[in-house]
Motif scaffolding. Structure first.
Motif: not given
Length: 196
Positions: A165-173
Motif C-alpha cells: 500500500l505504501d508503494t501504491i499510494l506514493i504512485y497515486l500521489a
C-alpha cells in the motif's frame, strides 16, 4: 497571529526536527533498536520520525479546518500553509528516496510540480492575487502524507498481508501531483502570459 497560523508555524518548525531525528543517528553511527511489530520491522528512528511527521501532518488538517470553521482564513495562511506542507513532505520524500524507498523519478516529478506551482503562485502574487490550494493539490498532499507515514514504518499491517500500500499510494500521489500541476497552469494562464 491566530491559532491556524500558529499551527502552520509549528509545522514549519517541526521540519528541521524531523530531518535531524531521521539523519543524526545514522550519521553518528548510533546503535538503534529495531522492533518487529505489525508484520514488519521498524527502528526506533523510523518510529520517532513517523511520530514527528504524523504530528506535523495533523497540524495541516487542523489549521485548515479551524481557519474555515472560525472564519480565520488569512493571506498569510493561504501563502504559508502550502509552503509548510511542501517543506515537510518534500523533506520526507528526499530522505526516503535517499534510503531507496521511493524511486528517484517519482521524487523528481513531485519536486518539479512543486517548483512549477511555486512559480505560478509568485506570478499571481505579483498581480496581488493569492492562489489557494486546489482539490487536486489537497488530494496530492493527503495521499503523500499517508504514503510517507506507511513508508516511514515499512508498510505496517499491509506488509503482513503482502499488499504494498505504501508503494501504491506514493504512485497515486505522483499522479495527483501531475494533475494538480496541470490544474494550476490552466488556472493561471493569464498571469503567465502577462509575465512573458
Amino acid at each position: 497571529m491566530n491559532l491556524p497560523n500558529k499551527l502552520t508555524v509549528i509545522r514549519l518548525l517541526l521540519v528541521p526536527v524531523f530531518i535531524v531525528v531521521y539523519l543524526v543517528p545514522e550519521a553518528l553511527s548510533m546503535h538503534v533498536p529495531v522492533y518487529h511489530v505489525l508484520g514488519t520491522s521498524m527502528s526506533l528512528v523510523e518510529i520517532l520520525s513517523f511520530v514527528i511527521f504524523a504530528l506535523a501532518s495533523i497540524t495541516d488538517f487542523l489549521d485548515g479546518k479551524l481557519a474555515r470553521k472560525n472564519n480565520l482564513v488569512t493571506t498569510f495562511g493561504k501563502f504559508v500553509d502550502p509552503v509548510a506542507d511542501k517543506m515537510l513532505v518534500n523533506s520526507a520524500l528526499i530522505l526516503l528516496t535517499v534510503d531507496g524507498k521511493i524511486p528517484v523519478v517519482l521524487l523528481i516529478i513531485m519536486v518539479l510540480r512543486d517548483t512549477l506551482v511555486d512559480a505560478v503562485r509568485f506570478l499571481a502574487a505579483n498581480h496581488n492575487i493569492v492562489i489557494a490550494a486546489s482539490i487536486w493539490g489537497k488530494a496530492k498532499t493527503m495521499t503523500q502524507m499517508v504514503a510517507i507515514c506507511l513508508l516511514l514504518l515499512n508498510n505496517p499491517i499491509f506488509a503482513y498481508i503482502g499488499l504494498p500500500l505504501d508503494t501504491i499510494l506514493i504512485y497515486l500521489a505522483t499522479i495527483f501531483s501531475v494533475f494538480s500541476g496541470i490544474n494550476y497552469l490552466n488556472g493561471s494562464k493569464e498571469f503567465i502570459l502577462e509575465s512573458m
